[in-house]
Scaffold this active site. Structure first.
Site, PDB file in Angstrom:
ATOM      1  N   LYS A 138       0.959  -1.170  -0.061  1.00  0.00           N
ATOM      2  CA  LYS A 138       0.074  -0.101  -0.095  1.00  0.00           C
ATOM      3  C   LYS A 138       0.886   1.256   0.070  1.00  0.00           C
ATOM      4  O   LYS A 138       0.730   2.183  -0.801  1.00  0.00           O
ATOM      5  CB  LYS A 138      -0.994   0.015   1.393  1.00  0.00           C
ATOM      6  CG  LYS A 138      -1.978  -1.021   0.998  1.00  0.00           C
ATOM      7  CD  LYS A 138      -2.737  -1.387   2.427  1.00  0.00           C
ATOM      8  CE  LYS A 138      -3.972  -2.466   2.198  1.00  0.00           C
ATOM      9  NZ  LYS A 138      -4.323  -2.901   3.575  1.00  0.00           N
ATOM     10  N   GLN A 160      -4.774  -1.501   9.575  1.00  0.00           N
ATOM     11  CA  GLN A 160      -4.514  -2.770   9.201  1.00  0.00           C
ATOM     12  C   GLN A 160      -4.822  -3.876  10.068  1.00  0.00           C
ATOM     13  O   GLN A 160      -4.733  -4.111  11.245  1.00  0.00           O
ATOM     14  CB  GLN A 160      -2.914  -3.147   8.997  1.00  0.00           C
ATOM     15  CG  GLN A 160      -2.540  -4.456   8.271  1.00  0.00           C
ATOM     16  CD  GLN A 160      -3.081  -4.332   6.885  1.00  0.00           C
ATOM     17  OE1 GLN A 160      -3.134  -3.344   6.000  1.00  0.00           O
ATOM     18  NE2 GLN A 160      -3.666  -5.668   6.322  1.00  0.00           N
ATOM     19  N   ASP A 219     -11.182   2.741   4.099  1.00  0.00           N
ATOM     20  CA  ASP A 219     -11.467   1.573   4.039  1.00  0.00           C
ATOM     21  C   ASP A 219     -13.003   1.036   3.864  1.00  0.00           C
ATOM     22  O   ASP A 219     -13.436  -0.216   3.593  1.00  0.00           O
ATOM     23  CB  ASP A 219     -10.794   0.628   5.220  1.00  0.00           C
ATOM     24  CG  ASP A 219      -9.740  -0.334   4.434  1.00  0.00           C
ATOM     25  OD1 ASP A 219      -9.788  -0.455   3.643  1.00  0.00           O
ATOM     26  OD2 ASP A 219      -9.054  -0.617   5.634  1.00  0.00           O
TER      27      ASP A 219
END
Ligand code: NAD
Length: 285
Positions: free
Chosen positions: A52, A96, A119
């Site tokens: 990422k 994460q 997200d």
């Protein structure tokens, strides 16, 4: 049988996002910024975060990774997120997952400002998706929808069988398909006779994390297969949830693993972060 090439489409999207970021900078002086929180030393999580970060660099984004030890307190994570919520250089915040067991993941995700929730895991954005309103949508299922659109596959009226019902993959996948007027079934670990459901499907979208879960006898001819699973075999190969060699010849379209849904997830993270930066730039003016 045609392969749905996620790698090629992801590259195309990345180029578009890079251009969008350049334009935003010229117009407003704003550079899209992504903050990532990584707790612990899980090698897979570290690899994903590394990918990422590299993607952010390629797109000309600002990115910062907050690496925290396994035994970090929940309070310390919450405080870091609150700081990032207030930081004007940060447009997107990514936690994460998975987090260590002593941390309440729901609580953590709920603290992320919905306008920085690239997200799409905050209940505010989950609710917007469920009601068909614009918001931030989880990157993996969003990437699947982009891939279908690229190949002119319209889910409208199709029988779609989503296998896997997590908050990250299966549930938002089902919501997006329903919003696109598909007929949607969601199967999971407790589904009785999975084959009965997959055999009735025009499109099977599987993200369960089980090697060879979808076998040749579970698929009718000309099915479209989207394999979201990422698994490592004992000999170190990356495979999905579909018995690819046996199933692929029977399908009309299929995503490979690797090179299918995986690259799309990262492209959508960039796209969501640019969208957040554009919204923040508009709010500033
Ligand atoms: P998860 O463990 O949270 O959820 C798995 C889901 O699959 C659950 O709903 C479970 O009920 C269902 N399931 C498990 N075994 C099953 C079985 N035998 N039959 C039917 N359903 C079954 O996992 P997740 O985070 O949703 O991830 C699922 C898979 O997708 C994993 O392989 C993960 O690596 C992969 N993934 C890929 C991407 C990507 O970018 N391609 C992104 C996220 C997750």
């Amino acid at each position: 049988m045609q392969i749905l090439d996620g790698k090629a489409l992801a590259q195309k999207i990345e180029e578009k996002v890079t251009l969008g970021a350049k334009e935003l900078k010229v117009k407003t002086g704003r550079v899209p910024g992504l903050a990532v929180i990584l707790v612990g030393h899980d090698p897979a999580s570290q690899a994903y975060v590394g990918m990422k970060k590299k993607a952010c660099d390629r797109a000309g984004f600002y990115s910062v990774t907050h690496e925290m030890p396994d035994d970090i307190s929940q309070d310390a994570i919450l405080k870091t997120i609150e700081m990032m919520n207030l930081n004007p250089n940060i447009d997107g915040i990514l936690i994460q997952l998975p987090l260590p067991k002593h941390v309440d993941t729901t609580k953590i995700l709920e603290v992320v400002a919905p306008s920085k929730d690239v997200d799409g895991f905050h209940p505010y954005n989950v609710g917007r998706l469920a009601t068909g309103l614009d918001g931030f949508v989880p990157c993996t299922p969003l990437g699947v929808m982009e891939l279908l659109a690229e190949y002119n596959i319209d889910p409208k009226g199709k029988n779609c069988c989503v296998v896997g019902a997590s908050n990250i993959v299966g549930k938002p996948m089902a919501a997006l398909l329903l919003n696109a007027n598909a007929t949607v079934e969601i199967c999971h670990i407790f589904t009785d006779d999975l084959k009965k459901h997959t055999l009735a499907a025009d499109v099977i979208l599987v993200g369960a994390g089980v090697i060879n879960l979808i076998r040749e006898d579970m698929v009718k001819p000309d099915t479209i297969i989207i394999d979201i699973g990422i698994n490592r075999t004992p000999d170190g190969r990356l495979v999905g949830d579909v018995d690819y060699d046996a199933v692929a010849p029977k399908t009309s379209y299929i995503t490979p693993v690797p090179g299918g849904v995986g690259p799309m997830t990262i492209a959508m993270l960039l796209s969501n972060t640019l969208k957040a930066a554009q919204i923040h730039a508009q709010e500033e003016n």
